[in-house]
Design a protein around this motif. Structure first.
Motif, mmCIF file in Angstrom:
data_model
loop_
_atom_site.group_PDB
_atom_site.id
_atom_site.type_symbol
_atom_site.label_atom_id
_atom_site.label_comp_id
_atom_site.label_asym_id
_atom_site.label_seq_id
_atom_site.Cartn_x
_atom_site.Cartn_y
_atom_site.Cartn_z
ATOM 1 N N GLU A 59 0.830 -1.187 0.000
ATOM 2 C CA GLU A 59 0.000 0.000 0.000
ATOM 3 C C GLU A 59 0.872 1.248 0.000
ATOM 4 N N ILE A 63 -2.140 5.868 1.810
ATOM 5 C CA ILE A 63 -3.154 4.934 2.306
ATOM 6 C C ILE A 63 -2.766 4.422 3.690
ATOM 7 N N LEU A 66 -3.318 7.290 6.299
ATOM 8 C CA LEU A 66 -4.736 7.518 6.549
ATOM 9 C C LEU A 66 -5.353 6.385 7.356
ATOM 10 N N LYS A 67 -4.977 5.165 7.055
ATOM 11 C CA LYS A 67 -5.513 4.012 7.789
ATOM 12 C C LYS A 67 -5.145 4.111 9.262
ATOM 13 N N LEU A 84 -11.235 4.299 2.101
ATOM 14 C CA LEU A 84 -9.978 4.159 1.364
ATOM 15 C C LEU A 84 -10.218 3.673 -0.064
ATOM 16 N N ARG A 85 -11.168 2.759 -0.227
ATOM 17 C CA ARG A 85 -11.485 2.297 -1.585
ATOM 18 C C ARG A 85 -12.077 3.430 -2.423
#
Length: 228
Positions: A59, A63, A66-67, A84-85
């Motif tokens: 990733e 990403i 943010l996760k 995220l998607r």
């Protein structure tokens, strides 16, 4: 939670910002307050789509950052996954060659991700308050379905005030739907009435199912029984 996106494109960025992307995430509370926005590090736009789909280690940094931020904020795992998607799909739509946006290779792209509570309860609450306040003055009836379907729909384009990138970024908008009390979403559909007041399409359609008057000025639309 509702997931919304917005973006800014800088066609003449500083050399260090050319062909890069950053993402700012903001989590809004039930009372309209929000946490301090979290902004990722800048990443080359080509590297954003470089990760594989199955391996977590592949990733991209944006990403991953943010996760971690959303997990620390105790956001539900399903919401994180959806956000995220949808972020990847949104950025692909802005940067792809067939997009109608102003993006071109070499631009700087700043994307805003907003997570906010579902406004359904706010819509129902606003309708009930209006009924309570005006029950002695107006006899509420459903608006004509034919008239509701014929109302003009338009796509809302948000104007964002640009600030110095070294300072805290803040979206500026004075336009909101007075039914749900939320800002109009960029790319969302709004409905202007003949009286000049505009509302989110979803909010207004729900309102007109039980009331034939404008929520602000009491401009009257034809009732269902008048059209039969």
């Amino acid at each position: 939670m509702r997931i919304n996106f917005d973006h800014e494109i800088d066609s003449n960025p500083q050399p260090d910002d050319a062909a890069t992307i950053t993402v700012t995430a903001t989590i809004f509370g039930d009372d309209g307050e929000f946490d301090m926005p979290f902004t990722t590090r800048s990443l080359c736009i080509q590297d954003f789509f470089g990760g594989g789909e199955d391996e977590e280690d592949s990733e991209c940094e944006i990403i991953q950052e943010l996760k971690c931020f959303l997990e620390e904020a105790n956001i539900d795992d399903d919401v994180i996954g959806d956000a995220l998607r949808e972020l990847v799909v949104y950025i692909d739509g802005v940067t792809c060659s067939t997009s109608s946006s102003d993006y071109s290779p070499g631009c700087y792209l700043a994307v805003q991700l907003d997570l906010s509570p579902d406004s359904q309860s706010q819509v129902e609450g606003a309708i009930q308050v209006s009924f309570d306040e005006n029950s002695n003055n107006t006899r509420f009836k459903p608006a004509s379905k034919v008239v509701v379907k014929s109302l003009i729909r338009k796509v809302y384009k948000k104007k964002i005030e640009k600030e110095n990138r070294n300072k805290k970024k803040k979206k500026v908008s004075l336009e909101e739907c007075t039914i749900c009390l939320e800002e109009f979403k960029n790319g969302g559909r709004v409905v202007p009435l003949a009286c000049g007041h505009e509302f989110d399409e979803e909010c207004l359609v729900k309102w007109l199912e039980t009331s034939h008057v404008c929520p602000l000025c009491r401009y009257e639309l034809p009732c269902e029984d008048q059209m039969s």
